[in-house]
Motif scaffolding. Structure first.
Motif, PDB file in Angstrom:
ATOM      1  N   ARG A  13      64.300   3.081  60.312  1.00 30.79           N
ATOM      2  CA  ARG A  13      64.240   2.323  59.052  1.00 30.79           C
ATOM      3  C   ARG A  13      62.998   2.343  58.455  1.00 30.79           C
ATOM      4  O   ARG A  13      61.989   2.706  58.964  1.00 30.79           O
ATOM      5  CB  ARG A  13      64.559   0.843  59.679  1.00 30.79           C
ATOM      6  CG  ARG A  13      65.750   0.427  60.429  1.00 30.79           C
ATOM      7  CD  ARG A  13      65.944  -1.067  60.570  1.00 30.79           C
ATOM      8  NE  ARG A  13      65.704  -1.975  59.863  1.00 30.79           N
ATOM      9  CZ  ARG A  13      64.963  -2.733  59.456  1.00 30.79           C
ATOM     10  NH1 ARG A  13      63.692  -2.991  60.384  1.00 30.79           N
ATOM     11  NH2 ARG A  13      64.799  -3.626  58.558  1.00 30.79           N
ATOM     12  N   LYS A  14      63.031   1.898  57.158  1.00 35.78           N
ATOM     13  CA  LYS A  14      61.868   1.814  56.284  1.00 35.78           C
ATOM     14  C   LYS A  14      61.938   0.739  55.167  1.00 35.78           C
ATOM     15  O   LYS A  14      62.978   0.746  54.563  1.00 35.78           O
ATOM     16  CB  LYS A  14      61.427   2.975  55.574  1.00 35.78           C
ATOM     17  CG  LYS A  14      59.979   3.026  54.987  1.00 35.78           C
ATOM     18  CD  LYS A  14      59.054   2.594  55.639  1.00 35.78           C
ATOM     19  CE  LYS A  14      57.538   2.401  54.888  1.00 35.78           C
ATOM     20  NZ  LYS A  14      56.445   2.321  55.756  1.00 35.78           N
ATOM     21  N   VAL A  19      62.478  -4.926  51.005  1.00 38.11           N
ATOM     22  CA  VAL A  19      63.764  -4.202  50.651  1.00 38.11           C
ATOM     23  C   VAL A  19      63.827  -3.151  51.595  1.00 38.11           C
ATOM     24  O   VAL A  19      62.860  -2.256  51.904  1.00 38.11           O
ATOM     25  CB  VAL A  19      63.737  -3.637  49.457  1.00 38.11           C
ATOM     26  CG1 VAL A  19      64.899  -2.969  48.920  1.00 38.11           C
ATOM     27  CG2 VAL A  19      63.425  -4.861  48.234  1.00 38.11           C
ATOM     28  N   GLU A  20      65.013  -2.880  52.434  1.00 37.37           N
ATOM     29  CA  GLU A  20      65.333  -2.069  53.414  1.00 37.37           C
ATOM     30  C   GLU A  20      65.699  -0.845  52.540  1.00 37.37           C
ATOM     31  O   GLU A  20      66.896  -0.785  52.046  1.00 37.37           O
ATOM     32  CB  GLU A  20      66.279  -2.447  54.143  1.00 37.37           C
ATOM     33  CG  GLU A  20      66.790  -1.557  55.555  1.00 37.37           C
ATOM     34  CD  GLU A  20      67.644  -2.137  56.462  1.00 37.37           C
ATOM     35  OE1 GLU A  20      67.530  -1.831  57.752  1.00 37.37           O
ATOM     36  OE2 GLU A  20      68.738  -2.800  55.853  1.00 37.37           O
ATOM     37  N   VAL A  21      64.922   0.240  52.460  1.00 40.20           N
ATOM     38  CA  VAL A  21      65.357   1.647  51.832  1.00 40.20           C
ATOM     39  C   VAL A  21      65.968   2.446  52.710  1.00 40.20           C
ATOM     40  O   VAL A  21      66.881   3.151  52.181  1.00 40.20           O
ATOM     41  CB  VAL A  21      63.794   2.018  51.234  1.00 40.20           C
ATOM     42  CG1 VAL A  21      64.220   3.311  50.437  1.00 40.20           C
ATOM     43  CG2 VAL A  21      63.427   1.019  50.242  1.00 40.20           C
ATOM     44  N   ILE A  22      65.596   2.719  53.896  1.00 39.18           N
ATOM     45  CA  ILE A  22      66.314   3.486  55.065  1.00 39.18           C
ATOM     46  C   ILE A  22      66.574   2.563  55.760  1.00 39.18           C
ATOM     47  O   ILE A  22      65.817   1.605  56.394  1.00 39.18           O
ATOM     48  CB  ILE A  22      65.082   4.513  55.329  1.00 39.18           C
ATOM     49  CG1 ILE A  22      64.601   5.357  54.249  1.00 39.18           C
ATOM     50  CG2 ILE A  22      65.995   5.277  56.373  1.00 39.18           C
ATOM     51  CD1 ILE A  22      65.640   6.167  53.447  1.00 39.18           C
ATOM     52  N   LYS A  23      67.900   2.574  56.165  1.00 36.46           N
ATOM     53  CA  LYS A  23      68.540   1.575  57.358  1.00 36.46           C
ATOM     54  C   LYS A  23      69.349   2.397  58.345  1.00 36.46           C
ATOM     55  O   LYS A  23      70.151   3.535  57.994  1.00 36.46           O
ATOM     56  CB  LYS A  23      69.438   0.952  56.615  1.00 36.46           C
ATOM     57  CG  LYS A  23      70.688   1.487  55.774  1.00 36.46           C
ATOM     58  CD  LYS A  23      71.257   0.500  54.864  1.00 36.46           C
ATOM     59  CE  LYS A  23      70.393   0.109  53.597  1.00 36.46           C
ATOM     60  NZ  LYS A  23      70.825  -0.528  52.446  1.00 36.46           N
ATOM     61  N   GLY A  42      68.010   8.488  44.505  1.00 35.11           N
ATOM     62  CA  GLY A  42      67.486   7.150  45.195  1.00 35.11           C
ATOM     63  C   GLY A  42      68.345   6.682  46.267  1.00 35.11           C
ATOM     64  O   GLY A  42      68.179   5.812  46.680  1.00 35.11           O
ATOM     65  N   GLY A  44      67.517   8.056  49.208  1.00 34.61           N
ATOM     66  CA  GLY A  44      66.369   7.956  50.137  1.00 34.61           C
ATOM     67  C   GLY A  44      66.247   9.232  50.978  1.00 34.61           C
ATOM     68  O   GLY A  44      65.128   9.219  51.871  1.00 34.61           O
ATOM     69  N   THR A  47      62.129   9.554  50.766  1.00 36.02           N
ATOM     70  CA  THR A  47      61.607   8.620  51.987  1.00 36.02           C
ATOM     71  C   THR A  47      61.497   9.090  53.457  1.00 36.02           C
ATOM     72  O   THR A  47      60.724   9.087  54.113  1.00 36.02           O
ATOM     73  CB  THR A  47      62.150   7.180  51.694  1.00 36.02           C
ATOM     74  OG1 THR A  47      61.854   6.865  50.362  1.00 36.02           O
ATOM     75  CG2 THR A  47      61.439   6.404  52.846  1.00 36.02           C
ATOM     76  N   ASN A 209      72.571   5.178  50.144  1.00 34.09           N
ATOM     77  CA  ASN A 209      72.166   3.976  50.315  1.00 34.09           C
ATOM     78  C   ASN A 209      71.193   3.604  51.498  1.00 34.09           C
ATOM     79  O   ASN A 209      71.240   2.696  52.165  1.00 34.09           O
ATOM     80  CB  ASN A 209      73.229   2.686  50.197  1.00 34.09           C
ATOM     81  CG  ASN A 209      74.013   2.859  48.943  1.00 34.09           C
ATOM     82  OD1 ASN A 209      73.517   2.936  47.745  1.00 34.09           O
ATOM     83  ND2 ASN A 209      75.536   2.386  48.950  1.00 34.09           N
ATOM     84  N   GLY A 210      70.448   4.811  51.786  1.00 31.80           N
ATOM     85  CA  GLY A 210      69.458   4.705  53.000  1.00 31.80           C
ATOM     86  C   GLY A 210      70.074   5.145  54.312  1.00 31.80           C
ATOM     87  O   GLY A 210      69.326   5.026  55.105  1.00 31.80           O
TER      88      GLY A 210
END
Length: 245
Positions: A13-14, A19-23, A42, A44, A47, A209-210
């Motif tokens: 996770r990041k 805001v949770e960008v990587i989940k 966008g 992810g 990231t 979406n991450g």
């Protein structure tokens, strides 16, 4: 290092500014393969690449590169990877060879044939023009040269074919295959040009979406069971994700 995975993440996770960008991102890359990392703008990808390269610290979860935890042994990870993430940055007043020499000094590597590496990526080895005069394609070739010159075990390449003409793209695809088959490297690569990935990847991961929503071998995508092109498969998975959400 595990005999099976050269890159392994679990529930990575990041979070940026709440805001949770990587989940819940879990990735598995076999040693000696090419793994295509695909996603919309966008999603992810960059990231994740930055976390695997120790340029960003995960908020939670675990990630191992070459069997090494990226948070506790980042310097060891960096010695064994080569990466292009976003736009390659160079010393603009130096030549291609001089830029590679600086990089080798930073990596504490000696007795490396700089001329051979430049020739491998299609750049003239004796050209002393400053990088500031290089075209986009030449800069991309130099970026690739910098990723491989210290003979890393893993390449992390974020859109490495940007700016190359069709012949240059073909040459780099052949180079990546050679690095895996004959030099023992593993490659994690992203590209918006799905045809390029389809030609070289052993497996792919799709992020939306991450979160990685699918990991699958290219052989399965092309099998009689699915009988799909990578483009068809990718958009089908993205559509399923959008409908599910």
């Amino acid at each position: 290092m595990s005999d099976k995975w050269i890159v392994e993440t679990d529930k990575l996770r990041k979070v940026f500014d709440g805001v949770e960008v990587i989940k819940d991102c879990s990735m598995h890359i076999k040693q000696g393969t090419i793994y295509g990392f695909l996603g919309m703008n966008g999603a992810g990808k960059t990231t994740v690449f930055k976390m695997l390269s120790s340029l960003l610290s995960p908020t939670s979860g675990t990630a191992k590169v070459l069997g090494i935890d990226i948070t506790s042994h980042s310097s060891e990870v960096l010695r064994n990877i080569g990466s292009i993430i976003e736009v390659p940055i160079f010393y603009e007043h130096l030549s291609a060879a001089e830029n590679l020499q600086v990089h080798l000094g930073y990596m504490n590597k000696k007795n490396i044939d700089i001329d051979k590496t430049l020739e491998t990526v299609g750049l003239p080895s004796r050209d002393m023009k400053p990088v500031s005069t290089f075209s986009l394609g030449m800069r991309q070739r130099l970026g690739i040269a910098r990723t491989i010159i210290h003979q890393p075990k893993l390449l992390i390449l974020d859109e490495p074919l940007n700016g190359l003409d069709p012949m240059g793209i073909l040459e780099m695809r052949d180079l990546f295959l050679n690095l895996v088959r004959n030099e023992g490297m593993t490659i994690l690569i992203s590209s918006h040009i799905l045809n390029d990935i389809e030609h070289i990847a052993d497996s792919i991961g799709i992020i939306a979406n991450g979160k990685i929503i699918d990991e699958v071998g290219m052989a399965k995508i092309k099998s009689k069971t699915l009988n799909s092109s990578l483009e068809e498969y990718f958009f089908e998975k993205i559509k399923e994700k959008l409908e599910y959400d």
